[in-house]
Design a protein around this motif. Structure first.
Motif, PDB file in Angstrom:
ATOM      1  N   SER A   1     -78.638 -26.040  35.396  1.00 32.38           N
ATOM      2  CA  SER A   1     -77.428 -26.841  35.253  1.00 32.38           C
ATOM      3  C   SER A   1     -77.106 -27.012  33.769  1.00 32.38           C
ATOM      4  O   SER A   1     -77.952 -26.773  32.904  1.00 32.38           O
TER       5      SER A   1
ATOM      6  N   GLY B   1     -71.271 -30.487  34.313  1.00 30.67           N
ATOM      7  CA  GLY B   1     -71.024 -29.545  35.386  1.00 30.67           C
ATOM      8  C   GLY B   1     -70.515 -28.195  34.919  1.00 30.67           C
ATOM      9  O   GLY B   1     -70.004 -27.402  35.710  1.00 30.67           O
TER      10      GLY B   1
ATOM     11  N   THR C   1     -75.051 -20.838  34.579  1.00 34.14           N
ATOM     12  CA  THR C   1     -75.650 -21.380  35.799  1.00 34.14           C
ATOM     13  C   THR C   1     -75.701 -20.324  36.897  1.00 34.14           C
ATOM     14  O   THR C   1     -76.402 -20.502  37.887  1.00 34.14           O
TER      15      THR C   1
END
Length: 130
Positions: free
Chosen positions: A115, A119, A85
């Motif tokens: 992304s 996360g 990312t």
């Protein structure tokens, strides 16, 4: 048209995070093993490890566990794809990768992405030949 069926074996190990979707940890098709993407999930807790450095290590540990479950090792990987990312962490990936791989290194791509699941800051998948 002939319908060929390639024999395949599904690879699964509790030493890497369980698949969290409609996929397998890896599939062996005639000695070529296709490893699904691994992120920095701890297989014992199912939780993401903290920080980019720990995530990179965990990704390689997870890949290592799957390669071993398939009857190989990281040295059998011929192609590695790394997704980040933040491409600013590319040098960290190289530094950690050098601890897990030795020359001749596998072919590799490093791709910046917007992304990743859960996360994650890094993900890697691979192709291994036994």
């Amino acid at each position: 048209m002939t319908n060929f069926k390639t024999p395949r074996t599904i690879i699964a190990t509790p030493n890497a995070p369980a698949a969290i979707g409609t996929y397998s940890q890896a599939v062996n098709a005639n000695g070529t093993v296709y490893l699904s993407g691994q992120i920095g999930l701890d297989p014992k807790t199912g939780e993401m490890v903290d920080g980019i450095d720990a995530q990179i290590v965990q990704v390689f540990e997870n890949l290592k566990a799957v390669t071993e479950a398939a009857g190989g090792s990281l040295s059998h990987i011929v192609k590695l794809n790394v997704f980040l990312t933040d491409l600013g962490n590319f040098a960290k990936v190289n530094e950690t990768m050098a601890k897990y791989f030795s020359e001749p290194y596998p072919a590799r791509a490093a791709v910046g992405v917007a992304s990743l699941p859960r996360g994650a800051q890094v993900e890697a998948d691979a192709v291994m030949v036994l």
